[in-house]
Enzyme design. Structure first.
Site, PDB file in Angstrom:
ATOM      1  N   GLY A   1      35.284  49.842  32.868  1.00  0.00           N
ATOM      2  CA  GLY A   1      34.161  49.772  33.797  1.00  0.00           C
ATOM      3  C   GLY A   1      32.927  50.546  33.383  1.00  0.00           C
ATOM      4  CB  SER A   2      31.296  51.350  30.146  1.00  0.00           C
ATOM      5  OG  SER A   2      31.032  50.086  29.584  1.00  0.00           O
ATOM      6  CG  ASN A   3      28.044  46.995  31.272  1.00  0.00           C
ATOM      7  OD1 ASN A   3      26.896  47.395  31.087  1.00  0.00           O
ATOM      8  ND2 ASN A   3      28.733  46.342  30.352  1.00  0.00           N
TER       9      ASN A   3
ATOM     10  NE  ARG B   1      43.196  34.829  37.270  1.00  0.00           N
ATOM     11  CZ  ARG B   1      44.485  34.507  37.251  1.00  0.00           C
ATOM     12  NH1 ARG B   1      45.289  35.079  36.374  1.00  0.00           N
ATOM     13  NH2 ARG B   1      44.981  33.623  38.092  1.00  0.00           N
TER      14      ARG B   1
ATOM     15  CG  LEU C   1      36.075  33.833  37.906  1.00  0.00           C
ATOM     16  CD1 LEU C   1      34.675  34.374  38.135  1.00  0.00           C
ATOM     17  CD2 LEU C   1      37.019  34.301  39.015  1.00  0.00           C
TER      18      LEU C   1
ATOM     19  CG  ASN D   1      29.747  37.987  32.388  1.00  0.00           C
ATOM     20  OD1 ASN D   1      30.272  39.083  32.579  1.00  0.00           O
ATOM     21  ND2 ASN D   1      30.059  37.222  31.355  1.00  0.00           N
TER      22      ASN D   1
ATOM     23  CG  HIS E   1      28.503  37.558  25.773  1.00  0.00           C
ATOM     24  ND1 HIS E   1      29.875  37.553  25.721  1.00  0.00           N
ATOM     25  CD2 HIS E   1      28.067  37.107  24.564  1.00  0.00           C
ATOM     26  CE1 HIS E   1      30.263  37.111  24.526  1.00  0.00           C
ATOM     27  NE2 HIS E   1      29.188  36.829  23.813  1.00  0.00           N
TER      28      HIS E   1
ATOM     29  CG  ASP F   1      30.412  34.280  27.168  1.00  0.00           C
ATOM     30  OD1 ASP F   1      30.419  34.996  28.188  1.00  0.00           O
ATOM     31  OD2 ASP F   1      31.230  34.408  26.243  1.00  0.00           O
TER      32      ASP F   1
ATOM     33  CD  GLU G   1      27.337  45.367  26.813  1.00  0.00           C
ATOM     34  OE1 GLU G   1      28.023  45.284  27.855  1.00  0.00           O
ATOM     35  OE2 GLU G   1      27.841  45.346  25.680  1.00  0.00           O
TER      36      GLU G   1
END
Length: 217
Positions: free
Chosen positions: A13-15, A93, A95, A109, A111, A147, A176
């Site tokens: 969970g760094s972002n 995961r 979706l 999201n 990337h 992506d 990021e």
């Protein structure tokens, strides 16, 4: 009124931390109301708890290949917390198209490449194999294709001749952490509109910044 945000994670969970820190600013137009993980051992859960953010684990493994059943439980949690926007932060995961379409224009999201180049796994290694001189990170809206959603924001770094996937990835990660909060800020403050596959922002000042790599003499 601040937009209510859920962050979905599977790991460290760094972002997520970058988004939580940004949301502590009084003027930030969004608040993180819940962090949801599909893995009970995700390191980001403790980080979120230490910041006073509600956390929830919905283990995906027991659902097996039944993604719709997993998402039904996930959607109930999102409804319970009255979530307006979703940020994926290393959520490993897949979706379903139905879930993604339900949240179209409201799910982001990030990337670690300059999309549409190098989608999928190991984008830093892909970039080095291709010999590109500039790489970076992309915040995009989520669509069913991986992506591939409308690009909201990008940040770039120069690729060094001695880079490895790890060293390049570390510099991209710093980018990021800078652009994801800024991208969420734009969406939450209503400065973004989607025109087909193109994302446009309003109220932004013009700029003429350039990045050339390797630097010319």
């Amino acid at each position: 009124m601040k937009r209510r945000v859920a962050i979905l994670i599977s790991g460290r969970g760094s972002n997520m931390v970058a988004l939580i820190e940004a949301s502590k600013e009084e003027a930030f137009p969004a608040e993180i109301v819940v962090v949801i993980s599909n893995r009970a051992d995700a390191g980001g859960l403790e980080k979120a708890k230490s910041s006073g953010i509600a956390t929830l684990t919905i283990e995906s493994k027991p659902f097996g290949a039944d993604r719709a059943a997993f998402e039904a439980v996930l959607q109930s949690a999102l409804d319970e917390h009255r979530v307006d926007l979703i940020c994926l932060g290393g959520f490993m995961r897949l979706l379903t198209a139905a879930f993604v379409q339900r949240w179209y224009g409201r799910m982001l999201n990030i990337h670690p490449s300059l999309l549409p180049s190098f989608p999928g796994l190991e984008p830093q290694a892909q970039a080095l194999r291709a010999g590109v001189k500039i790489s970076g990170a992309t915040v995009h809206f989520v669509i069913p294709e991986t992506d591939a959603g409308p690009i909201l924001m990008q940040g770039a770094v120069a690729v060094r001749v001695d880079d490895t996937p790890e060293t390049l990835g570390a510099r991209i990660l710093e980018i990021e952490h800078r652009i994801y909060p800024d991208a969420l800020r734009l969406v939450a403050s209503g400065q973004v509109r989607l025109e087909g596959d193109i994302c446009k922002t309003t109220g932004s000042a013009g700029f003429d910044d350039t990045l050339i790599s390797p630097a010319s003499a």
